[in-house]
Design an enzyme around this catalytic site. Structure first.
Site, PDB file in Angstrom:
ATOM      1  N   ARG A  24     -33.229 -18.957  47.764  1.00  0.00           N
ATOM      2  CA  ARG A  24     -34.363 -19.504  48.531  1.00  0.00           C
ATOM      3  C   ARG A  24     -33.899 -20.350  49.718  1.00  0.00           C
ATOM      4  O   ARG A  24     -34.537 -21.356  50.060  1.00  0.00           O
ATOM      5  CB  ARG A  24     -35.276 -20.358  47.644  1.00  0.00           C
ATOM      6  CG  ARG A  24     -36.046 -19.587  46.606  1.00  0.00           C
ATOM      7  CD  ARG A  24     -37.358 -19.062  47.191  1.00  0.00           C
ATOM      8  NE  ARG A  24     -38.109 -18.330  46.184  1.00  0.00           N
ATOM      9  CZ  ARG A  24     -39.128 -18.845  45.489  1.00  0.00           C
ATOM     10  NH1 ARG A  24     -39.527 -20.072  45.697  1.00  0.00           N
ATOM     11  NH2 ARG A  24     -39.739 -18.123  44.594  1.00  0.00           N
ATOM     12  N   ARG A  28     -39.344 -23.865  52.506  1.00  0.00           N
ATOM     13  CA  ARG A  28     -40.142 -24.962  53.051  1.00  0.00           C
ATOM     14  C   ARG A  28     -39.381 -26.250  53.321  1.00  0.00           C
ATOM     15  O   ARG A  28     -39.884 -27.132  54.003  1.00  0.00           O
ATOM     16  CB  ARG A  28     -41.328 -25.238  52.117  1.00  0.00           C
ATOM     17  CG  ARG A  28     -42.427 -24.197  52.279  1.00  0.00           C
ATOM     18  CD  ARG A  28     -43.402 -24.256  51.130  1.00  0.00           C
ATOM     19  NE  ARG A  28     -42.746 -23.851  49.893  1.00  0.00           N
ATOM     20  CZ  ARG A  28     -43.374 -23.665  48.740  1.00  0.00           C
ATOM     21  NH1 ARG A  28     -44.642 -23.864  48.638  1.00  0.00           N
ATOM     22  NH2 ARG A  28     -42.700 -23.270  47.674  1.00  0.00           N
ATOM     23  N   ARG A  37     -43.647 -20.006  59.508  1.00  0.00           N
ATOM     24  CA  ARG A  37     -44.644 -19.704  58.467  1.00  0.00           C
ATOM     25  C   ARG A  37     -46.050 -19.948  59.007  1.00  0.00           C
ATOM     26  O   ARG A  37     -46.969 -19.170  58.779  1.00  0.00           O
ATOM     27  CB  ARG A  37     -44.337 -20.588  57.261  1.00  0.00           C
ATOM     28  CG  ARG A  37     -45.369 -20.660  56.182  1.00  0.00           C
ATOM     29  CD  ARG A  37     -45.102 -19.595  55.128  1.00  0.00           C
ATOM     30  NE  ARG A  37     -45.788 -19.893  53.883  1.00  0.00           N
ATOM     31  CZ  ARG A  37     -47.110 -19.837  53.718  1.00  0.00           C
ATOM     32  NH1 ARG A  37     -47.891 -19.516  54.728  1.00  0.00           N
ATOM     33  NH2 ARG A  37     -47.638 -20.122  52.536  1.00  0.00           N
ATOM     34  N   ASP A  74     -40.238 -10.993  49.066  1.00  0.00           N
ATOM     35  CA  ASP A  74     -40.571 -11.532  47.757  1.00  0.00           C
ATOM     36  C   ASP A  74     -40.455 -10.415  46.731  1.00  0.00           C
ATOM     37  O   ASP A  74     -40.622  -9.235  47.062  1.00  0.00           O
ATOM     38  CB  ASP A  74     -41.992 -12.107  47.750  1.00  0.00           C
ATOM     39  CG  ASP A  74     -42.196 -13.003  46.525  1.00  0.00           C
ATOM     40  OD1 ASP A  74     -41.790 -14.177  46.579  1.00  0.00           O
ATOM     41  OD2 ASP A  74     -42.700 -12.508  45.504  1.00  0.00           O
ATOM     42  N   TYR A 150     -45.792 -11.172  36.143  1.00  0.00           N
ATOM     43  CA  TYR A 150     -46.831 -11.507  37.140  1.00  0.00           C
ATOM     44  C   TYR A 150     -47.929 -10.448  37.158  1.00  0.00           C
ATOM     45  O   TYR A 150     -49.100 -10.754  37.359  1.00  0.00           O
ATOM     46  CB  TYR A 150     -46.198 -11.670  38.536  1.00  0.00           C
ATOM     47  CG  TYR A 150     -45.320 -12.898  38.609  1.00  0.00           C
ATOM     48  CD1 TYR A 150     -45.867 -14.150  38.858  1.00  0.00           C
ATOM     49  CD2 TYR A 150     -43.944 -12.815  38.376  1.00  0.00           C
ATOM     50  CE1 TYR A 150     -45.071 -15.294  38.891  1.00  0.00           C
ATOM     51  CE2 TYR A 150     -43.139 -13.946  38.404  1.00  0.00           C
ATOM     52  CZ  TYR A 150     -43.700 -15.178  38.655  1.00  0.00           C
ATOM     53  OH  TYR A 150     -42.921 -16.304  38.670  1.00  0.00           O
TER      54      TYR A 150
END
Ligand code: CP3
Length: 340
Positions: A24, A28, A37, A74, A150
């Protein structure tokens, strides 16, 4: 001269300092990521727009000079390409409509999986052209079990109870779902390698919630199938497996899946990591919160890994993804410490 240090470590060489990158690493905690973003609008627009995806992949390379870049995307673009809906609501993580057992047989039917993912392949090929030669490009996919959690729960859950129950109640449906995901994930990785990925990593972030029997059936078997299929086309591309939380089952996982290198989470004791390293390269495993705390906690964490694992094939990394609360200053501190 250590050109492409990451590939040398994956070939079993001991390098000092070891190659380093972070899971990652585009995220952010970086102001430039937050800015792009914002421009992209949604997280999925960022993933499917090669201009934006290339830009955010390169940001941490420009700033820190990591030895590897990881494709920005992703793991959930795979079920998305199979026709499952997918939303990333601000502050909620991924959301999907839970799949029913009777929907599994027709999954992805009449859909052009690779056409949906064409922007990802475009991103990989542009990245390989734009990256410095010595920077290794990593492609990736989610492992079938982690992707399935998921799809089944429709969201992240703390212990994947809905998916474990689904598998106990309907083992055939679970086997069919994992088999289908293994097949398309292997094709997805092959296309990324065709497009220029030097290495691929398989993320099994939820491997740690399974008992021994389910770990073998739902985690090891599908990943072994992906490894076989990718190797049939690209026998020399290194494959990193990251079965987070696998604990004492890590050794078995390496042996039975045939992955080139093991990604270790931070709960793996360094003594165990050292013994795993005798069978091949390891990657990891700094607690990402040490990058939030900084100071001595960070220095000591780095030093311990280098001291125990620095004498064998090591790729320095975190034990899971960096958090938004980590600071750029602490990443710089980590890199100075690793690189001496
Ligand atoms: O490592 C990288 O820099 C490459 C990019 C990457 C992302 N997700 C970007 C991302 C990779 C390799 C992933 C893998 C991924 N995605 C995993 C496996 C690894 C892991 O972290 O366990 C999983 C389980 C997912 C699913 C997913 N995507 C979740 C649970 C979330 C929400 C959590 C969060 O941090 O918000 C995402 C969103 C996501 N994927 C973000 C990023 C940078 C944050 C989204 C944002 O910018 O708003």
């Amino acid at each position: 001269m250590n050109q492409r240090k990451m590939l040398s470590a994956l070939a079993g060489e001991t390098l000092s300092p070891p190659p380093v990158w972070m899971m990652r690493q585009a995220g952010r905690y970086l102001p430039e990521y937050r800015e792009t973003r914002q421009k992209a609008g949604s997280f999925l627009d960022l993933c499917y727009n090669p201009d934006f995806a290339v830009e955010v992949t390169l940001q941490p390379i420009r700033r820190f000079g990591f030895d590897a870049a990881i494709l920005f995307s992703d793991i959930l673009v795979v079920p998305h390409a199979l026709g499952r809906d997918l939303r990333f609501a601000e502050g909620h993580g991924p959301q999907m409509t839970p799949i029913r057992p009777d929907e599994i047989a027709g999954l992805g039917q009449d859909l052009d999986f690779h056409a949906h993912l064409a922007p990802v392949y475009e991103t990989v090929s542009r990245l390989r052209r734009e990256l410095p030669r010595e920077t290794t490009l990593i492609g990736f996919c989610g492992a079938p079990w982690t992707v399935a959690t998921y799809m089944i729960a429709g969201k992240g859950t703390p212990d994947q109870a809905p998916s474990r129950l689904f598998g106990y109640r309907d083992p055939n449906a679970m086997a069919a779902l994992l088999g289908r995901l293994a097949e398309v994930s292997a094709e997805y990785l092959v296309r990324q390698i065709d497009a220029g990925a030097d290495v691929v990593q398989i993320f099994d972030s939820w491997a740690g919630v399974l008992d021994e029997d389910c770990f073998a059936r739902w985690c090891v078997e599908p990943v072994a199938e992906i490894v076989r299929r990718v190797r049939a086309v690209h026998p020399s591309t290194p494959i990193i497996g990251f079965p987070r939380g696998a604990g004492s089952l890590y050794a078995d996982y390496r042996q039975k899946t045939g992955v080139t290198a093991l990604g270790l989470d931070w709960s793996v004791p360094l003594s165990q990591a050292r013994s795993l390293q005798t069978a091949g390269p390891v990657q990891g495993n700094l607690d990402p919160l040490r990058l939030v705390a900084g100071g001595r906690a960070l220095d000591e964490g780095v030093d311990a890994i280098l001291e125990v694992l620095g004498g064998g094939p090591l790729i320095f990394n975190l034990g899971h993804g960096i958090t938004p609360e980590a600071t750029v200053r602490h990443v710089e501190q980590m890199l100075r410490r690793v690189r001496g």
